[in-house]
Design an enzyme around this catalytic site. Sequence first.
Site, PDB file in Angstrom:
ATOM      1  N   TYR A  64     -20.688 -33.750  21.093  1.00  0.00           N
ATOM      2  CA  TYR A  64     -20.470 -35.155  21.437  1.00  0.00           C
ATOM      3  C   TYR A  64     -19.972 -35.949  20.218  1.00  0.00           C
ATOM      4  CZ  TYR A  64     -21.198 -35.479  26.325  1.00  0.00           C
ATOM      5  OH  TYR A  64     -20.979 -35.371  27.672  1.00  0.00           O
ATOM      6  N   HIS A  68     -27.207 -34.970  22.240  1.00  0.00           N
ATOM      7  CA  HIS A  68     -26.015 -35.813  22.458  1.00  0.00           C
ATOM      8  C   HIS A  68     -26.368 -37.315  22.532  1.00  0.00           C
ATOM      9  CE1 HIS A  68     -24.330 -31.975  23.101  1.00  0.00           C
ATOM     10  NE2 HIS A  68     -24.462 -31.896  24.410  1.00  0.00           N
ATOM     11  N   TYR A  84     -14.693 -51.940  27.545  1.00  0.00           N
ATOM     12  CA  TYR A  84     -14.478 -53.228  28.200  1.00  0.00           C
ATOM     13  C   TYR A  84     -15.684 -54.128  28.015  1.00  0.00           C
ATOM     14  CZ  TYR A  84     -16.712 -50.821  32.212  1.00  0.00           C
ATOM     15  OH  TYR A  84     -17.537 -50.102  33.020  1.00  0.00           O
ATOM     16  N   LYS A 125     -17.569 -57.143  29.673  1.00  0.00           N
ATOM     17  CA  LYS A 125     -17.705 -57.954  30.885  1.00  0.00           C
ATOM     18  C   LYS A 125     -18.101 -59.361  30.462  1.00  0.00           C
ATOM     19  CE  LYS A 125     -20.073 -55.812  34.130  1.00  0.00           C
ATOM     20  NZ  LYS A 125     -21.082 -54.834  34.640  1.00  0.00           N
ATOM     21  N   LEU A 166      -9.905 -52.656  27.319  1.00  0.00           N
ATOM     22  CA  LEU A 166      -9.121 -51.702  26.527  1.00  0.00           C
ATOM     23  C   LEU A 166      -9.268 -50.334  27.187  1.00  0.00           C
ATOM     24  CD1 LEU A 166      -7.533 -50.693  24.068  1.00  0.00           C
ATOM     25  CD2 LEU A 166      -9.635 -50.709  22.760  1.00  0.00           C
ATOM     26  N   THR A 167      -8.380 -50.090  28.137  1.00  0.00           N
ATOM     27  CA  THR A 167      -8.384 -48.795  28.811  1.00  0.00           C
ATOM     28  C   THR A 167      -7.390 -47.908  28.072  1.00  0.00           C
ATOM     29  OG1 THR A 167      -8.921 -49.795  30.921  1.00  0.00           O
ATOM     30  CG2 THR A 167      -7.920 -47.617  30.998  1.00  0.00           C
ATOM     31  N   ARG A 183     -27.665 -41.130  42.727  1.00  0.00           N
ATOM     32  CA  ARG A 183     -27.709 -41.697  41.370  1.00  0.00           C
ATOM     33  C   ARG A 183     -28.966 -41.292  40.617  1.00  0.00           C
ATOM     34  NH1 ARG A 183     -28.612 -46.476  41.141  1.00  0.00           N
ATOM     35  NH2 ARG A 183     -27.940 -46.732  39.006  1.00  0.00           N
TER      36      ARG A 183
HETATM   37  N1  LIG Z   1     -11.003 -50.444  31.614  1.00  0.00           N
HETATM   38  C1  LIG Z   1     -11.474 -49.876  32.651  1.00  0.00           C
HETATM   39  O1  LIG Z   1     -11.124 -48.776  32.954  1.00  0.00           O
HETATM   40  C2  LIG Z   1     -12.448 -50.609  33.393  1.00  0.00           C
HETATM   41  C3  LIG Z   1     -13.068 -49.985  34.384  1.00  0.00           C
HETATM   42  N2  LIG Z   1     -14.002 -50.583  35.060  1.00  0.00           N
HETATM   43  C4  LIG Z   1     -14.610 -49.820  36.143  1.00  0.00           C
HETATM   44  O2  LIG Z   1     -15.077 -50.698  37.098  1.00  0.00           O
HETATM   45  C5  LIG Z   1     -16.261 -50.175  37.686  1.00  0.00           C
HETATM   46  C6  LIG Z   1     -17.375 -51.134  37.588  1.00  0.00           C
HETATM   47  O3  LIG Z   1     -17.650 -51.387  36.226  1.00  0.00           O
HETATM   48  P1  LIG Z   1     -19.040 -51.863  35.703  1.00  0.00           P
HETATM   49  O4  LIG Z   1     -19.386 -52.480  34.744  1.00  0.00           O
HETATM   50  O5  LIG Z   1     -19.230 -51.286  34.597  1.00  0.00           O
HETATM   51  O6  LIG Z   1     -19.729 -52.450  36.962  1.00  0.00           O
HETATM   52  P2  LIG Z   1     -21.147 -52.737  37.481  1.00  0.00           P
HETATM   53  O7  LIG Z   1     -21.834 -53.655  36.569  1.00  0.00           O
HETATM   54  O8  LIG Z   1     -20.981 -53.144  38.870  1.00  0.00           O
HETATM   55  O9  LIG Z   1     -21.905 -51.384  37.476  1.00  0.00           O
HETATM   56  C7  LIG Z   1     -22.455 -50.916  36.328  1.00  0.00           C
HETATM   57  C8  LIG Z   1     -23.190 -49.654  36.573  1.00  0.00           C
HETATM   58  O10 LIG Z   1     -24.459 -49.964  37.050  1.00  0.00           O
HETATM   59  C9  LIG Z   1     -25.010 -48.866  37.683  1.00  0.00           C
HETATM   60  N3  LIG Z   1     -25.761 -49.218  38.888  1.00  0.00           N
HETATM   61  C10 LIG Z   1     -25.414 -49.144  40.175  1.00  0.00           C
HETATM   62  N4  LIG Z   1     -26.458 -49.494  40.964  1.00  0.00           N
HETATM   63  C11 LIG Z   1     -27.449 -49.799  40.141  1.00  0.00           C
HETATM   64  C12 LIG Z   1     -28.773 -50.244  40.341  1.00  0.00           C
HETATM   65  N5  LIG Z   1     -29.276 -50.450  41.538  1.00  0.00           N
HETATM   66  N6  LIG Z   1     -29.519 -50.473  39.253  1.00  0.00           N
HETATM   67  C13 LIG Z   1     -29.051 -50.282  38.032  1.00  0.00           C
HETATM   68  N7  LIG Z   1     -27.800 -49.846  37.796  1.00  0.00           N
HETATM   69  C14 LIG Z   1     -27.025 -49.620  38.832  1.00  0.00           C
HETATM   70  C15 LIG Z   1     -23.899 -47.971  38.011  1.00  0.00           C
HETATM   71  O11 LIG Z   1     -23.956 -46.881  37.134  1.00  0.00           O
HETATM   72  P3  LIG Z   1     -24.967 -45.745  37.322  1.00  0.00           P
HETATM   73  O12 LIG Z   1     -24.889 -45.229  38.701  1.00  0.00           O
HETATM   74  O13 LIG Z   1     -24.502 -44.806  36.283  1.00  0.00           O
HETATM   75  O14 LIG Z   1     -26.322 -46.242  37.061  1.00  0.00           O
HETATM   76  C16 LIG Z   1     -22.673 -48.770  37.625  1.00  0.00           C
HETATM   77  O15 LIG Z   1     -21.647 -47.976  37.129  1.00  0.00           O
HETATM   78  C17 LIG Z   1     -16.585 -48.911  36.959  1.00  0.00           C
HETATM   79  O16 LIG Z   1     -16.122 -47.831  37.721  1.00  0.00           O
HETATM   80  C18 LIG Z   1     -15.831 -49.050  35.692  1.00  0.00           C
HETATM   81  O17 LIG Z   1     -15.523 -47.807  35.165  1.00  0.00           O
HETATM   82  C19 LIG Z   1     -14.375 -51.819  34.729  1.00  0.00           C
HETATM   83  C20 LIG Z   1     -13.760 -52.508  33.741  1.00  0.00           C
HETATM   84  C21 LIG Z   1     -12.700 -51.967  33.009  1.00  0.00           C
HETATM   85  O1  LIG Z   2     -24.124 -29.540  25.650  1.00  0.00           O
HETATM   86  C1  LIG Z   2     -23.949 -29.636  26.843  1.00  0.00           C
HETATM   87  O2  LIG Z   2     -22.938 -30.421  27.289  1.00  0.00           O
HETATM   88  C2  LIG Z   2     -22.357 -30.169  28.544  1.00  0.00           C
HETATM   89  C3  LIG Z   2     -21.510 -31.389  28.873  1.00  0.00           C
HETATM   90  O3  LIG Z   2     -20.472 -31.511  27.942  1.00  0.00           O
HETATM   91  P1  LIG Z   2     -19.175 -32.353  28.317  1.00  0.00           P
HETATM   92  O4  LIG Z   2     -18.382 -32.366  27.060  1.00  0.00           O
HETATM   93  O5  LIG Z   2     -18.506 -31.653  29.442  1.00  0.00           O
HETATM   94  O6  LIG Z   2     -19.645 -33.705  28.715  1.00  0.00           O
HETATM   95  C4  LIG Z   2     -23.405 -29.915  29.613  1.00  0.00           C
HETATM   96  O7  LIG Z   2     -22.779 -29.527  30.807  1.00  0.00           O
HETATM   97  C5  LIG Z   2     -24.325 -28.784  29.136  1.00  0.00           C
HETATM   98  O8  LIG Z   2     -25.374 -28.638  30.078  1.00  0.00           O
HETATM   99  C6  LIG Z   2     -24.913 -29.110  27.801  1.00  0.00           C
HETATM  100  O9  LIG Z   2     -25.587 -27.977  27.298  1.00  0.00           O
END
Ligand SMILES: NC(=O)C1=CN([C@@H]2O[C@H](COP(=O)(O)OP(=O)(O)OC[C@H]3O[C@@H](n4cnc5c(N)ncnc54)[C@H](OP(=O)(O)O)[C@@H]3O)[C@@H](O)[C@H]2O)C=CC1
Ligand SMILES: O=C1O[C@H](COP(=O)(O)O)[C@@H](O)[C@H](O)[C@H]1O
Length: 565
Positions: A244, A305, A444, A446, A465-466, A530
């Site tokens: 990582y 990691h 990014y 928010k 910043l994607t 999740r």
């Molecule tokens: N530059 C880019 O590419 C950008 C992309 N995005 C995308 O937009 C989407 C939304 O972004 P994001 O900030 O981050 O939006 P949200 O704040 O809506 O979601 C944040 C994260 O919260 C988690 N979540 C969902 N349900 C719950 C819950 N009940 N309790 C706690 N956590 C929860 C989810 O992750 P988890 O399931 O892991 O818990 C989710 O990804 C994403 O897919 C993101 O990648 C957004 C901005 C820029």
């Molecule tokens: O070290 C490990 O990492 C991988 C995930 O690595 P990634 O670079 O694909 O994110 C994980 O699948 C494995 O279980 C773990 O030993």
Amino acid sequence: MFKKYNELVEAKRGQVHLGLQLGRRPPYEQVSYPGQTISQTEMASSDLYMKNVSVEEVLAKIRDEVEHEGHGASHVFVILGASGDLAKKKIYPTLWWLFRDGLLPPKTYFIGYARTKLTIEDVQKNCLPYMKVAKEDEAGKLKEFFKLNDYVAGSYDQTQDFVKLNKAIEAKGSSNRLFYMALPPSVFEPVTLNIKAVCMSKGDKWTRIVVEKPFGKDLESSNRLSSHLSALFKEEELYRIDHYLGKEMVQNLMVLRFGNRIFSPIWNRDNIASIVISFKEPFGTQGRGGYFDEFGILRDVMQNHLLQILTLVAMEKPPSTHAEDIRNEKVKVLKSIPPPDLKNVVLGQYIGDPKGSGEAQLGYLDDPTVPKGSVTPTFATVALFVKNERWDGVPFILRCGKALNERKAEVRVQFKDVAGDIFPKGEVKRNELVIRVQPSEAIYMKMMAKTPGMSISCEESELDLTYGSRYRGVNMPDAYERLILDVFMGSQIHFVRSDELFEAWRIFTPLLHYIEEHKPKPIDYVYGSRGPMESDELMIKNDFRYTGSYKWRSNSISPFPTKQI
Ligand SMILES: NC(=O)C1=CN([C@@H]2O[C@H](COP(=O)(O)OP(=O)(O)OC[C@H]3O[C@@H](n4cnc5c(N)ncnc54)[C@H](OP(=O)(O)O)[C@@H]3O)[C@@H](O)[C@H]2O)C=CC1
Ligand SMILES: O=C1O[C@H](COP(=O)(O)O)[C@@H](O)[C@H](O)[C@H]1O
């Protein structure tokens, strides 16, 4: 190829501010100051740096190398466990990409070593599916690569077999030697003993040993391994890989934090409510449950990691970007973290989804290689606290799991509520800085913005910043490519030092021992979900707010219709 390697060395040398220690950096004359001692920033190879030698000595060494350029190998890379899974999926393909792109030093040879009797043709056949060879263009180059390969079959505990290996290395001439331990930990000890006994490089050539995790199973076993290794090798000869640390966005954390004025004043307990560091994988153990069961998700991902990412997020600014300065700061953070309280731990294990297809129908316990009734967690959320002035009271929520709804690794820094809010209740949401490690690297923030147009209300938006759109077409190297190249170059910035390892195990060993002794039943979660609901509850308890109200609009689609004039 040679030229490209030199260019890279030169480019890296140009980055003295990145503190890279170079294995070799011709021509030295351009940067040397006769009579002066090589300093941290005017680095030569790490071994020379360690000895604090004078510029004249470095020049003599380089001249000697240049004089002998025509003879022998410069480096021999030995893959121990060459018949195995890691070797075929990661190490050989990585060496091939580095070779193909001209990033390896000239005259680098490769020797595979394992018990299985294989020919180079067998090795090539095993690795080919993972090497991503562009058929027509690269066939010749691939041939060239395998011509530089040899294979020695031998046991891991018989010194005479290592004498054979040593002969194969010596046949390439006087060289620096890299040994990559792509091996199960059960044979680390005899293998390293045999390397030390009969395979070390001679004269002024160096030897470097790359060790793959797991570095032990708990504090005691890790300490045992560390003492064993440190009795044989110097710390600067040991490269403990945590892949990582080779990922683009993990490496970016340093620049993001210390290369931007905007973040440092707010990077503390006064402004940050909580930090979530997540790792999610959408597949289960895929028949490798036997291996996984011995370790569980805490040892597999969290203790290494995620904790490594935490240290980079939480550490103080190091005095320089030199490897030791950075690792000193990382160790300080780890020393400030007490073992987690059980009330801040949620453990889960996946069960099959009857509505799912294929592997998704099978739970962890359905894997025939997993012992019956195993309580090994495949999911864990743990809140840790860094007890120092900057972070006291801020939860660092580490969360990782297998068989979840998506592949994702990210750092989510959630800021506190705005004080003295003047907007309608509930309208203003917390700022969040998200660093997405994978897939599709992005950073990014928010933030709240006025809803565009006549409206005076506010809405959630983002600074985005994607990488895919900002750095279109830029080649993103694999983590192993960066790290293996670092080993050639003698840079230990992205490798784990023994005291980091000690602290990481100190933090997690009490929890791991508790699980082993008390066998608490992990909470079931369905394959593809999740994870357990209790994890979200733990996050809320630790001041992470999820509103679900944020909607991201991909920047490739303009939300504003173009006006027809
Ligand atoms: N530059 C880019 O590419 C950008 C992309 N995005 C995308 O937009 C989407 C939304 O972004 P994001 O900030 O981050 O939006 P949200 O704040 O809506 O979601 C944040 C994260 O919260 C988690 N979540 C969902 N349900 C719950 C819950 N009940 N309790 C706690 N956590 C929860 C989810 O992750 P988890 O399931 O892991 O818990 C989710 O990804 C994403 O897919 C993101 O990648 C957004 C901005 C820029
Ligand atoms: O070290 C490990 O990492 C991988 C995930 O690595 P990634 O670079 O694909 O994110 C994980 O699948 C494995 O279980 C773990 O030993």
